[in-house]
Design an enzyme around this catalytic site. Structure first.
Site, PDB file in Angstrom:
ATOM      1  N   GLY A  38      46.717  69.987  90.867  1.00  0.00           N
ATOM      2  CA  GLY A  38      45.862  70.656  89.898  1.00  0.00           C
ATOM      3  C   GLY A  38      46.641  71.118  88.680  1.00  0.00           C
ATOM      4  O   GLY A  38      47.651  71.813  88.804  1.00  0.00           O
ATOM      5  N   ASP A  70      47.801  78.647  93.148  1.00  0.00           N
ATOM      6  CA  ASP A  70      47.583  79.215  94.478  1.00  0.00           C
ATOM      7  C   ASP A  70      48.721  80.154  94.893  1.00  0.00           C
ATOM      8  O   ASP A  70      48.545  80.978  95.790  1.00  0.00           O
ATOM      9  CB  ASP A  70      47.448  78.113  95.522  1.00  0.00           C
ATOM     10  N   ARG A  75      42.865  77.672  98.060  1.00  0.00           N
ATOM     11  CA  ARG A  75      42.966  76.958  99.323  1.00  0.00           C
ATOM     12  C   ARG A  75      43.019  77.878 100.542  1.00  0.00           C
ATOM     13  O   ARG A  75      42.014  78.399 100.973  1.00  0.00           O
ATOM     14  CB  ARG A  75      44.169  76.009  99.308  1.00  0.00           C
ATOM     15  N   GLN A  88      39.893  79.005  85.482  1.00  0.00           N
ATOM     16  CA  GLN A  88      40.969  79.862  85.970  1.00  0.00           C
ATOM     17  C   GLN A  88      42.314  79.155  85.958  1.00  0.00           C
ATOM     18  O   GLN A  88      43.360  79.791  85.903  1.00  0.00           O
ATOM     19  CB  GLN A  88      40.647  80.404  87.363  1.00  0.00           C
TER      20      GLN A  88
END
Length: 402
Positions: free
Chosen positions: A16, A141, A188, A297
């Site tokens: 990502g 993350d 996640r 985000q």
């Protein structure tokens, strides 16, 4: 130990994209251009998938004025991918690298990208090809182990904190219209992003009032009791939920909106916030709605943390330095210092320890309810978001009577 080896360097971006991943690319390219041991500087378009297609560009041919602008540009300039190597892919990749005389490889990405870099390093060693591979960390993350934090997280955390503050302002303006709001974050299996929604919270009234983390099983009745209690006290409730929260049977709440899995078999979830809204409406008879920032985000350039950008540049630069010092099959890590002020240096960790591993939220960062953070989390996260968050003004509300 420094190496005198000359060769070409190739750089890829994977997973990502973030608001600062290009800063790592710029850091790497600028470091490579300063060292005569690196001849060609190539980019693989769309990560390892592009390399296997020999979709390669010459980064030395880019105009010099591009790099300062790319430093503050979000997304992945080289293009990204979510591609899991097939059995014969590492050998094919090494053959391509050999053909282009590439002896240095830098791969910018998260957990799965670290696994890809490790596979290529091991394949090259097995095939007797002289290839040095370094992974450069990137993920909003914030779940890569052995590094204090991950480039990309600080900017995403700033966005989530601001989004929580600003979205709440709408709820406060007409609280009886939709008194319960659920904001869903990415993340996640780790709750770092959901926790970042608290970074603008200065007292018990400030949002969020409940955070739901994937590290802790969701209990519907306990959740409803909390929502009811906050509603009775304030007249509205702001909930922040990670997209991957699971119930006590291990079922993801977002499975109601699951749209398949990615190449690494990670579920593509989309329904956690919707599930919570329906739960509140059904059992508490309160109007509720949800906000899902989605890609914003990861990509909001207006929320880039200068600290995050500087550290993303640093790990890119130090990745090249590690290659030139003879290191391989390792990832760059960030080491935190708090005295005399917050700063970071870098180190390296073996990719075998990082690949497909995750760092979850420590227990010390959550209070006994597991639905709110402690001061330890504020101490950890606030230095990463690049400065203070705004304090919105509120009327004193002095009422008049005639």
């Amino acid at each position: 130990m420094s190496t005198n080896k000359h060769g070409n360097l190739i750089i890829g971006q994977s997973g990502g994209a973030t608001a600062v991943i290009n800063a790592s690319l710029v850091g790497a390219v600028e470091a490579a251009m300063k060292d005569t041991r690196i001849t060609g500087i190539y980019g693989m378009l769309h990560g390892i998938e592009g390399l296997l297609k020999e979709d390669i560009i010459d980064l030395r041919q880019e105009p010099a004025g591009l790099w300062p602008r790319l430093l503050v540009t979000p997304s992945a300039a080289l293009g990204s991918c979510r591609y899991k190597l097939l059995e014969d892919d590492p050998e094919r990749a090494v053959a391509i690298l050999r053909r282009y005389d590439i002896h240095y490889m830098l791969y910018i990405g998260g957990n799965d990208s670290a696994d890809t870099a490790h596979c290529l390093a091991q394949a090259a060693q097995h095939l007797g090809y002289d290839l040095q591979t370094i992974s450069v960390p990137k993920t909003i993350d914030n779940d890569l182990p052995f590094t204090d934090h991950c480039p990309g997280y600080g900017s995403a955390a700033r966005f989530i904190a601001l989004a929580t503050i600003d979205s709440t302002m709408n709820t406060i303006s007409i609280p009886w219209h939709y008194p319960v709001k659920v904001i869903e974050t990415m993340g996640r299996d780790a709750g770092w992003l959901a926790a970042s929604s608290t970074l603008g919270k200065r007292n018990e009234i400030d949002p969020p009032h409940i955070i739901l983390m994937p590290e802790h099983a969701f209990n519907a009745w306990r959740f409803l009791e909390q929502v009811q209690a906050v509603y009775q006290r304030l007249g509205y409730v702001i909930v922040v939920a990670a997209e991957a929260i699971r119930d006590e049977q291990g079922q993801a709440l977002g499975a109601i909106g699951q749209v398949g899995t990615d190449a690494f078999q990670h579920p593509l979830l989309s329904g956690a916030a919707q599930y919570l809204v329906e739960l509140v409406k059904q059992h508490l008879r309160l109007r509720a709605r949800f906000d899902k920032p989605g890609d914003l985000q990861r990509m909001a350039s207006n929320c880039i943390s200068h600290t995050d950008r500087d550290e993303a540049y640093l790990v890119g630069k130090m990745g090249v330095r590690a290659l030139l010092e003879g290191e391989s099959d390792k990832m760059v890590t960030l080491i935190r210092y708090t005295e005399p002020a917050y700063s970071c240096s870098t180190d390296l960790v073996e990719l075998a320890k990082v690949a497909n591993a995750q760092k979850l939220m420590p227990a010390a960062y959550l209070d006994e309810s597991k639905t709110m953070v402690t001061q330890a989390f504020y101490d950890y996260a606030l230095p990463l978001i690049g400065g203070p968050l705004p304090q919105h003004a509120k009327l004193e509300m002095t009422r008049i009577h005639i």
